[in-house]
Write a protein that holds these residues in place. Sequence first.
Motif, PDB file in Angstrom:
ATOM      1  N   GLY A 349       0.802  -1.220   0.000  1.00  0.00           N
ATOM      2  CA  GLY A 349       0.000   0.000   0.000  1.00  0.00           C
ATOM      3  C   GLY A 349       0.831   1.264   0.000  1.00  0.00           C
ATOM      4  N   ASN A 350       0.311   2.279   0.732  1.00  0.00           N
ATOM      5  CA  ASN A 350       0.988   3.576   0.750  1.00  0.00           C
ATOM      6  C   ASN A 350       2.360   3.509   1.412  1.00  0.00           C
ATOM      7  N   GLY A 351       2.551   2.532   2.328  1.00  0.00           N
ATOM      8  CA  GLY A 351       3.853   2.363   2.951  1.00  0.00           C
ATOM      9  C   GLY A 351       4.912   2.000   1.929  1.00  0.00           C
ATOM     10  N   GLY A 352       4.559   1.101   0.995  1.00  0.00           N
ATOM     11  CA  GLY A 352       5.483   0.726  -0.066  1.00  0.00           C
ATOM     12  C   GLY A 352       5.756   1.889  -1.002  1.00  0.00           C
ATOM     13  N   VAL A 353       4.695   2.661  -1.316  1.00  0.00           N
ATOM     14  CA  VAL A 353       4.854   3.811  -2.204  1.00  0.00           C
ATOM     15  C   VAL A 353       5.762   4.856  -1.555  1.00  0.00           C
ATOM     16  N   ALA A 354       5.558   5.116  -0.260  1.00  0.00           N
ATOM     17  CA  ALA A 354       6.399   6.081   0.448  1.00  0.00           C
ATOM     18  C   ALA A 354       7.856   5.624   0.482  1.00  0.00           C
ATOM     19  N   SER A 355       8.069   4.322   0.640  1.00  0.00           N
ATOM     20  CA  SER A 355       9.431   3.794   0.698  1.00  0.00           C
ATOM     21  C   SER A 355      10.156   3.968  -0.617  1.00  0.00           C
ATOM     22  N   ILE A 356       9.464   3.722  -1.725  1.00  0.00           N
ATOM     23  CA  ILE A 356      10.129   3.854  -3.022  1.00  0.00           C
ATOM     24  C   ILE A 356      10.404   5.329  -3.341  1.00  0.00           C
ATOM     25  N   PHE A 357       9.537   6.232  -2.827  1.00  0.00           N
ATOM     26  CA  PHE A 357       9.811   7.663  -2.964  1.00  0.00           C
ATOM     27  C   PHE A 357      11.112   8.016  -2.262  1.00  0.00           C
ATOM     28  N   LEU A 358      11.311   7.470  -1.058  1.00  0.00           N
ATOM     29  CA  LEU A 358      12.494   7.788  -0.275  1.00  0.00           C
ATOM     30  C   LEU A 358      13.751   7.155  -0.859  1.00  0.00           C
ATOM     31  N   VAL A 359      13.593   5.996  -1.512  1.00  0.00           N
ATOM     32  CA  VAL A 359      14.746   5.404  -2.201  1.00  0.00           C
ATOM     33  C   VAL A 359      15.237   6.377  -3.272  1.00  0.00           C
ATOM     34  N   LEU A 360      14.317   6.928  -4.056  1.00  0.00           N
ATOM     35  CA  LEU A 360      14.719   7.866  -5.109  1.00  0.00           C
ATOM     36  C   LEU A 360      15.308   9.145  -4.523  1.00  0.00           C
ATOM     37  N   PHE A 361      14.796   9.584  -3.367  1.00  0.00           N
ATOM     38  CA  PHE A 361      15.361  10.776  -2.724  1.00  0.00           C
ATOM     39  C   PHE A 361      16.828  10.543  -2.369  1.00  0.00           C
ATOM     40  N   PHE A 362      17.122   9.415  -1.754  1.00  0.00           N
ATOM     41  CA  PHE A 362      18.489   9.143  -1.327  1.00  0.00           C
ATOM     42  C   PHE A 362      19.400   8.734  -2.484  1.00  0.00           C
ATOM     43  N   GLU A 363      18.829   8.301  -3.608  1.00  0.00           N
ATOM     44  CA  GLU A 363      19.649   8.007  -4.790  1.00  0.00           C
ATOM     45  C   GLU A 363      20.269   9.270  -5.371  1.00  0.00           C
ATOM     46  N   SER A 364      19.664  10.389  -5.102  1.00  0.00           N
ATOM     47  CA  SER A 364      19.905  11.652  -5.804  1.00  0.00           C
ATOM     48  C   SER A 364      21.362  11.987  -6.107  1.00  0.00           C
ATOM     49  N   CYS A 365      22.224  11.983  -5.084  1.00  0.00           N
ATOM     50  CA  CYS A 365      23.593  12.468  -5.284  1.00  0.00           C
ATOM     51  C   CYS A 365      24.601  11.343  -5.458  1.00  0.00           C
ATOM     52  N   VAL A 366      24.155  10.107  -5.498  1.00  0.00           N
ATOM     53  CA  VAL A 366      25.088   8.980  -5.499  1.00  0.00           C
ATOM     54  C   VAL A 366      25.940   8.956  -6.770  1.00  0.00           C
ATOM     55  N   PHE A 367      25.310   9.088  -7.933  1.00  0.00           N
ATOM     56  CA  PHE A 367      26.073   9.015  -9.180  1.00  0.00           C
ATOM     57  C   PHE A 367      27.168  10.072  -9.265  1.00  0.00           C
ATOM     58  N   PRO A 368      26.855  11.367  -9.111  1.00  0.00           N
ATOM     59  CA  PRO A 368      27.928  12.370  -9.250  1.00  0.00           C
ATOM     60  C   PRO A 368      29.025  12.225  -8.200  1.00  0.00           C
ATOM     61  N   LEU A 369      28.678  11.751  -7.001  1.00  0.00           N
ATOM     62  CA  LEU A 369      29.708  11.610  -5.970  1.00  0.00           C
ATOM     63  C   LEU A 369      30.618  10.419  -6.240  1.00  0.00           C
ATOM     64  N   ILE A 370      30.051   9.304  -6.686  1.00  0.00           N
ATOM     65  CA  ILE A 370      30.911   8.174  -7.068  1.00  0.00           C
ATOM     66  C   ILE A 370      31.823   8.594  -8.213  1.00  0.00           C
ATOM     67  N   PHE A 371      31.276   9.350  -9.159  1.00  0.00           N
ATOM     68  CA  PHE A 371      32.051   9.787 -10.323  1.00  0.00           C
ATOM     69  C   PHE A 371      33.246  10.646  -9.902  1.00  0.00           C
TER      70      PHE A 371
END
Length: 478
Positions: A349-371
Amino acid sequence: METVERTASNASAGIADRKKSMVAIDDHAVTGAGHITTRESIVPVALVTVLFFMWGFAYGLLDVLNAHFQTALNISQGQSGGLQAAYFGAYFIGPLTYSGWVVRRFGYRWAFITGLCIYGVGALMFWPSGVKRSFVGFCLSMFIVGSGLSTLETAANPFIATCGPPKYSELRLTLAQSFQAVGTVVAPVLASQVIFKKVDDKSLTSVQWVYLGIAIFVFLLAIVFFFVHLPEVTDADMAEQAALSAQDTDFEDKPLSKQYTLYFGVIAQFCYVGAQVAYAGYFINYVSWVRPGTTHATGANLLAGAQGCFAVGRFIASGMLKFIKPRLVLMGFLTGVVVFACLVIGLKGNGGVASIFLVLFFESCVFPLIFTLSLRGLGRHSKRGASFIVASVSGGALFPPVLGAVADALGGNTQKAFFIPLIGFVIAITFPIYLNIFKRKSLDGWTEKVKVGIEEPTKDIETGSINEKNDATHMEKL
């Protein structure tokens, strides 16, 4: 060590004198562009940032097309993953062959022009693919689009990272890529409110017109880049910059084969990008599974909201990088990714939807920082190293089809299939753990002690060598 023959101001003058003809550059020549200040870098960095928006838009549209083609062309989740495989498969080929060669041989500007032209050709091919209703044709078109974008990324990421004071390399690239994230928000919103609104689910006409518009725009942008002047930071400039900073960063000029941090970063980036692309590509399928009754349009709107969280996360991370060490920001955000990726698999339900939203939030800076953290201290290997890191984006060609195939095998249960990207995230988090344990001194030296591009260089009258002024009046604020 070669001495710098031109200061940053002289480098700017040299840039203005460059000819527009396609002349090979000398990557072994020190141009002085390694001393470009923040003020001098603003215009070229801003112009190249437009390109980040362009491939953010293409990437965001790709995720919506994935779900739309399942209905319009009557294909399975596993088959639809072929779009991601085609798009990101081009990233494996381009940076290691023609894209990297163009950057090293002709410089950044011609790499941008080449990438935009290839991108435009791929976008034009969507029209005949739509007429024939050929999924294979769409995959081929997407491969060409990916080829163009991989060429742009092979040039744009290292350009942003090196165009300005090395102290702010991570901040510059993360901020520039924030506008890429904006593109990923605009694309699904445009898809739900314009492209697929009041359109038959079987229709492909809107897709054809959108990509025709994209083709026209990128060809015009290629013309703009033909007439602009950009600083060319050569590998020799990066070697000279690294040598000047050696006392603060423990830099050692090693052969490319012994740049172990670079290769670790490539593996981490491969796994991270594969997982990120899988999440975005099957986002709509996931929310439809955990919240039954969710329509395609609603799913696209939710995807836009999640990509909005991604964009906000990048801007927040950019601000944090002004005060917090990049290695710590990367560690914190990737930890958040792993934690909420576990909840995505377990909540409904909404708990799963909220979790996937937060995954995308925390993904945000990973690529440029690893680079940028992988690129630190490469010196004369910077451009080739950047090509390797961009090639690792091809992880996006592996994870989505695997996730789709697993979901099909589980009777369409996309939620359980999300353990595939979780594996990628877990592998990726080992990289910041390594950096924080073994590379703290070197990385912190670049952000806390190195003053190249911040303090104005001056020539020693007796030796003729370049030193950095200690006078505080020459400190330039970001």
